[in-house]
Design a protein around this motif. Structure first.
Motif, PDB file in Angstrom:
ATOM      1  N   ASN A   1       0.801  -1.217   0.000  1.00  0.00           N
ATOM      2  CA  ASN A   1       0.000   0.000   0.000  1.00  0.00           C
ATOM      3  C   ASN A   1       0.845   1.284   0.000  1.00  0.00           C
ATOM      4  N   GLN A   2       1.994   1.235  -0.665  1.00  0.00           N
ATOM      5  CA  GLN A   2       2.860   2.404  -0.829  1.00  0.00           C
ATOM      6  C   GLN A   2       2.627   3.088  -2.178  1.00  0.00           C
ATOM      7  N   ALA A   3       2.149   2.297  -3.161  1.00  0.00           N
ATOM      8  CA  ALA A   3       1.944   2.794  -4.520  1.00  0.00           C
ATOM      9  C   ALA A   3       0.926   1.899  -5.210  1.00  0.00           C
ATOM     10  N   ASN A   4       0.461   2.328  -6.353  1.00  0.00           N
ATOM     11  CA  ASN A   4      -0.500   1.574  -7.142  1.00  0.00           C
ATOM     12  C   ASN A   4       0.259   0.792  -8.216  1.00  0.00           C
ATOM     13  N   CYS A   5       0.319  -0.537  -8.054  1.00  0.00           N
ATOM     14  CA  CYS A   5       0.926  -1.402  -9.071  1.00  0.00           C
ATOM     15  C   CYS A   5       0.140  -2.706  -9.113  1.00  0.00           C
TER      16      CYS A   5
ATOM     17  N   GLY B   1       7.034  16.296  -0.987  1.00  0.00           N
ATOM     18  CA  GLY B   1       5.613  16.612  -1.070  1.00  0.00           C
ATOM     19  C   GLY B   1       4.963  16.159  -2.368  1.00  0.00           C
ATOM     20  N   LEU B   2       5.647  15.332  -3.151  1.00  0.00           N
ATOM     21  CA  LEU B   2       5.109  14.844  -4.428  1.00  0.00           C
ATOM     22  C   LEU B   2       4.427  13.502  -4.224  1.00  0.00           C
ATOM     23  N   GLN B   3       3.304  13.333  -4.881  1.00  0.00           N
ATOM     24  CA  GLN B   3       2.550  12.094  -4.760  1.00  0.00           C
ATOM     25  C   GLN B   3       2.533  11.351  -6.081  1.00  0.00           C
ATOM     26  N   ASP B   4       2.409  10.033  -5.982  1.00  0.00           N
ATOM     27  CA  ASP B   4       2.236   9.156  -7.141  1.00  0.00           C
ATOM     28  C   ASP B   4       3.405   9.193  -8.122  1.00  0.00           C
ATOM     29  N   MET B   5       4.614   9.423  -7.634  1.00  0.00           N
ATOM     30  CA  MET B   5       5.775   9.371  -8.530  1.00  0.00           C
ATOM     31  C   MET B   5       6.068   7.928  -8.937  1.00  0.00           C
ATOM     32  N   GLN B   6       5.829   6.996  -8.051  1.00  0.00           N
ATOM     33  CA  GLN B   6       5.941   5.573  -8.371  1.00  0.00           C
ATOM     34  C   GLN B   6       4.535   5.021  -8.496  1.00  0.00           C
ATOM     35  N   GLY B   7       4.289   4.280  -9.546  1.00  0.00           N
ATOM     36  CA  GLY B   7       2.998   3.634  -9.718  1.00  0.00           C
ATOM     37  C   GLY B   7       1.936   4.549 -10.309  1.00  0.00           C
TER      38      GLY B   7
ATOM     39  N   SER C   1       3.487   1.734 -13.338  1.00  0.00           N
ATOM     40  CA  SER C   1       2.044   1.960 -13.439  1.00  0.00           C
ATOM     41  C   SER C   1       1.273   0.910 -12.663  1.00  0.00           C
ATOM     42  N   TRP C   2      -0.030   1.071 -12.649  1.00  0.00           N
ATOM     43  CA  TRP C   2      -0.923   0.134 -11.982  1.00  0.00           C
ATOM     44  C   TRP C   2      -0.833  -1.257 -12.595  1.00  0.00           C
TER      45      TRP C   2
END
Length: 136
Positions: free
Chosen positions: A24-28, A52-58, A105-106
């Motif tokens: 649950n750290q990123a969407n993959c 402060g950046l979100q969703d850089m991975q996944g 990506s997801w």
């Protein structure tokens, strides 16, 4: 290089949260990330990195301004990095017409901050997007 610096958020680890993919750290791919999304997730579904950046991975792979070149081949990285202080000239059109995507990506498990790929600029996929960046 700017994208990777932003994704790592000042760390030397594989991900801004550490060296393991984690749950649950990123969407993959769900069996690896254990997130609750079958496809893309709403922006901000996961914690921001230290910048402060979100969703850089996944979530979605992101187009960057660079053109694909031999610089992007892993075997060439170390040799070229020593004499390329910046990558401004990679923004010139290249011969094969491929452009760089970063992140994962997801639909994948390739979420490393260093991951990169090359696609034609006309390619459209449901796991490919972009990030709007403002320079001051």
């Amino acid at each position: 290089a700017e994208w990777e610096y932003a994704a790592r958020a000042g760390t030397n680890s594989a991900y801004p949260w550490g060296d393991a993919l984690g749950m649950n750290q990123a969407n993959c791919l769900n069996e690896f990330c254990k997130d609750s999304f079958a496809t893309t997730s709403p922006v901000g579904s996961f914690a921001a990195n230290a910048f402060g950046l979100q969703d850089m991975q996944g979530n979605v792979q992101e187009w960057v301004a660079d053109c694909w070149s031999s610089y992007n081949e892993p075997s060439m990285l170390q040799a070229l990095f020593s004499y390329l202080p910046n990558c401004q000239h990679w923004n010139e059109p290249d011969l094969n017409g491929l452009h760089v995507i970063r992140g994962g990506s997801w639909s994948s498990i390739r979420l490393l901050s260093s991951s990169r790929g090359g696609y034609e600029a006309t390619r459209r996929m449901d796991d490919l997007g972009f990030r709007v960046v403002r320079s001051e």
